[in-house]
Design a protein around this motif. Structure first.
Motif, PDB file in Angstrom:
ATOM      1  N   ILE A  33      10.749  10.552  -3.991  1.00  0.00           N
ATOM      2  CA  ILE A  33      10.061   9.975  -5.207  1.00  0.00           C
ATOM      3  C   ILE A  33      10.297   9.251  -6.691  1.00  0.00           C
ATOM      4  N   VAL A  34      11.566  10.431  -6.835  1.00  0.00           N
ATOM      5  CA  VAL A  34      13.054   9.580  -7.927  1.00  0.00           C
ATOM      6  C   VAL A  34      13.532   8.242  -7.646  1.00  0.00           C
ATOM      7  N   MET A  59      10.963   8.342 -15.620  1.00  0.00           N
ATOM      8  CA  MET A  59       9.521   8.526 -15.842  1.00  0.00           C
ATOM      9  C   MET A  59       8.266   8.602 -15.296  1.00  0.00           C
ATOM     10  N   ILE A  60       7.959   7.413 -14.251  1.00  0.00           N
ATOM     11  CA  ILE A  60       7.227   6.961 -13.603  1.00  0.00           C
ATOM     12  C   ILE A  60       7.136   8.175 -12.257  1.00  0.00           C
ATOM     13  N   ALA A  61       8.180   8.361 -11.843  1.00  0.00           N
ATOM     14  CA  ALA A  61       8.601   9.561 -11.326  1.00  0.00           C
ATOM     15  C   ALA A  61       7.887  10.971 -11.679  1.00  0.00           C
ATOM     16  N   MET A  62       7.722  10.747 -12.545  1.00  0.00           N
ATOM     17  CA  MET A  62       7.711  12.286 -13.432  1.00  0.00           C
ATOM     18  C   MET A  62       5.766  12.148 -13.475  1.00  0.00           C
ATOM     19  N   VAL A  63       5.216  11.389 -13.754  1.00  0.00           N
ATOM     20  CA  VAL A  63       3.584  11.280 -13.920  1.00  0.00           C
ATOM     21  C   VAL A  63       2.902  11.739 -13.153  1.00  0.00           C
ATOM     22  N   VAL A  64       3.812  10.491 -12.265  1.00  0.00           N
ATOM     23  CA  VAL A  64       2.320  10.868 -10.351  1.00  0.00           C
ATOM     24  C   VAL A  64       2.821  12.363  -9.652  1.00  0.00           C
ATOM     25  N   GLU A  95       2.437  14.256  -3.597  1.00  0.00           N
ATOM     26  CA  GLU A  95       2.001  14.499  -3.097  1.00  0.00           C
ATOM     27  C   GLU A  95       2.012  13.083  -2.495  1.00  0.00           C
ATOM     28  N   VAL A  96       2.074  12.097  -3.463  1.00  0.00           N
ATOM     29  CA  VAL A  96       1.565  10.332  -3.164  1.00  0.00           C
ATOM     30  C   VAL A  96       2.673   9.608  -1.947  1.00  0.00           C
ATOM     31  N   PRO A  97       2.570   8.672  -1.738  1.00  0.00           N
ATOM     32  CA  PRO A  97       3.770   8.289  -1.127  1.00  0.00           C
ATOM     33  C   PRO A  97       4.664   7.646  -1.447  1.00  0.00           C
ATOM     34  N   LEU A  98       5.270   7.241  -1.138  1.00  0.00           N
ATOM     35  CA  LEU A  98       6.244   6.104  -1.339  1.00  0.00           C
ATOM     36  C   LEU A  98       5.809   5.197  -2.809  1.00  0.00           C
TER      37      LEU A  98
END
Length: 309
Positions: free
Chosen positions: A46-47, A82-87, A90-93
């Motif tokens: 995700i990151v 930071m977008i990666a930090m707030v999701v 388990e979300v898809p890529l």
């Protein structure tokens, strides 16, 4: 040749925008590592996906409009991180990738780029994702810090930013000590949040969370969407705290952090305009308000008050 004339003191700071973004990226690295440890390789995916999407979008927009490529300043990387930090982990890529594209394309460049946007691009992207795919963006769990071990590693973290409140707190304090982050907003924000939560009877185990500290130290202190005046920063921090607690009291403090800060961005410019220092000899803010109130009082009543004195 043109000269810029400004009032003293002429103090040169060693802090640049590139150093500021790099410092925040480094400060978030322990949280990234703990997220990978807790959630596994999907968190790392995700990151990486989020950062790549942000960087590619930045380059594509700047090339399309024949602008200077500025990915070296670290802004796109920080936004993607930071977008990666707030999701949720388990979300898809494709979810953080769409969030990064929205944050860079709409949240940042549609408003004119660095220093011109009204809403924090990360918050704008989170709101967009939550409204568009609410079921996917809903965290699988909501954390509760009932022990000291939860502050070190919160195994019930709903989003990646919540894995370690202690790591975020230490990183934020270091940034404040190094003067990469100004202390007025986070201190007034945090104190207001704690006091109001206690007054409303909310358990602090649902308030002192990694997400809340992430909002206090990294989102609320965004230089483009926060006031520039010292008094304005204190007021802005208080507004952030009030909005977060009001929403969190009736819902949860994860969503409250993001929605509260997004709404606080709306009044940042208003706070700035009303806290700017006046020029020498001009009326202060309180004097202007007093004169406005007095102007609404009938002249007869004002005369009677003067005669009584």
């Amino acid at each position: 040749m043109t000269f810029t004339i400004s009032a003293p003191p002429h103090k040169k700071e060693s802090i640049t925008f590139n150093k500021l973004t790099l410092a925040k990226i480094i400060a978030l690295m322990p949280v990234v590592l703990l997220s990978v440890y807790l959630f596994g390789l999907p968190a790392l995916g995700i990151v990486i996906a989020s950062i790549l999407a942000a960087v590619v979008t930045e380059v594509a927009i700047q090339k399309a409009f024949d602008q200077k490529i500025t990915i070296a300043d670290g802004s796109a990387v920080l936004i993607g991180l930071m977008i990666a930090m707030v999701v949720p982990p388990e979300v898809p890529l494709w979810m953080p990738m769409i969030g990064s594209v929205f944050a860079i394309g709409i949240g940042k460049h549609a408003f004119g780029g660095i220093g011109s946007y009204v809403f924090n691009p990360v918050l704008a992207a989170w709101v967009f994702l939550s409204l568009a795919w609410g079921s996917i963006m809903a965290p699988a769990s909501y954390p509760q810090t009932t022990a000291l071990s939860d502050l070190v590693l919160e195994t019930g973290a709903g989003v990646m930013a919540g894995v370690s409140p202690l790591a975020l707190l230490l990183a934020g304090c270091i940034l404040i000590l190094l003067r990469y982050v100004e202390w007025r907003i986070p201190v007034s924000f945090f104190v207001t949040t704690i006091l109001l939560a206690v007054l409303l009877g909310d358990s602090l185990s649902y308030v002192i969370l990694g997400v809340v500290l992430f909002g206090v130290l990294f989102l609320a202190t965004d230089t483009s969407t926060s006031p520039v005046t010292k008094n304005g920063r204190v007021i802005y921090g208080i507004v952030c705290g009030v909005l977060v607690v009001v929403y969190g009291h009736f819902a949860n403090y994860i969503d409250a952090t993001f929605y509260g800060l997004f709404l606080a961005n709306c009044v940042s410019a208003l706070i700035d305009n009303n806290t700017l220092p006046g020029s020498y000899g001009s009326e202060t803010y309180l004097q202007r308000k007093y004169k406005r109130i007095l102007s609404k009082v009938p002249f007869k009543d004002r005369l009677e008050v003067l005669l009584d004195d």
